[in-house]
Design an enzyme around this catalytic site. Sequence first.
Site, short mmCIF file in Angstrom:
data_model
loop_
_atom_site.label_atom_id
_atom_site.label_comp_id
_atom_site.label_asym_id
_atom_site.label_seq_id
_atom_site.Cartn_x
_atom_site.Cartn_y
_atom_site.Cartn_z
N ASP A 54 7.18 -6.84 -8.70
CA ASP A 54 7.51 -5.76 -7.78
C ASP A 54 7.07 -6.14 -6.36
OD1 ASP A 54 8.54 -4.21 -9.82
OD2 ASP A 54 6.66 -3.14 -10.16
N PRO A 55 7.74 -5.60 -5.34
CA PRO A 55 7.33 -5.89 -3.96
C PRO A 55 5.86 -5.60 -3.68
CG PRO A 55 9.46 -4.82 -3.97
CD PRO A 55 8.97 -4.79 -5.39
#
Length: 333
Positions: A54-55
């Site tokens: 995930d970012p």
Amino acid sequence: MWYNPVPILNLRGDCNLNGILNLNKPKGITAHDAVAKVRRLAGTKRVGHAGTLDPAATGVLPICIGAATRVVEYLSDADKAYRASIALGLATPSYDLETPPSVIVENGELARRSALTITELEVLLQTFVGPQMQTPPMYSALHVGGQRLYELARAGKEVERAARSITIYSLKLLSFAPLMIGDTAYPTLEVDIECSKGTYIRSLAVDIGARLRAPAVLAALTRTRSGPFRLEDAHTLEALAEAAQEGQLADLLYPTDYALTDLPRVELSLDDERRIRMGQTIPADSAAAEGTLARAYSTDGLFVAILRLQAQRWQPDKVFNPDLAPSPISGEG
């Protein structure tokens, strides 16, 4: 057992890179963003990542270049390890801090949760160890009905998600202390996790909170291992850019077969190698289970193929072109 050879120089030069980079992904970019940056540095479009992050997450993101992109699927299937911070007392739609809180408990409830003892938490965490079914979060890249779940979630829709089989191999409590989120200190567990592929740590955080009868979010996440690639050996994007500028990006590459070090090794005779390269099967001197994968090497130590056991014969799953030098891991036990 994992092996940790010294990364080798790709003797073909940076114009024809083949191998795997161990990237320490920074917070704030997607895995796709990281791949795009490496493509520019390596000067090739043949780049892919193994196991998305995930970012908001940081840590190990293996980046496969050239012929090594053919092992992405095997590396993506590898076990993972994470260090996570799980905050109690608030909930968000995305199960992390990337969306605004939907539930925030009162200060009195926070105080009660802060009073949990280390022993109580350690006992509870052990109930999550082992094989289990886990429901993916709505904010995920999984497809349902031709759309990614996060697209539906952003549109305010929630759909039923099928639970998936995962395994938590270990779950260790490192600390339990307040963490400032905004202007509030939330009681937060810091844990080390070893798990199978497909495990959503955000879902695990929410499930741990539910077992404690408290809303919970994943406040921070770092992947510390992906297969044989470890955080302590990972390189930042800045380090990769510097190496590329100096013409030394190849020095940081791991050989393609390093991603497969958990597979058994098969030594091929000259005739066996010829047959495998022609797509033919060879007899298997192995009591392994049907469908077992193995990595095969030539008499001079070159990585040749990924094999699959079928009816007591090894059949080529993927065959690789000869490299210029023996693999440094081909002789390990």
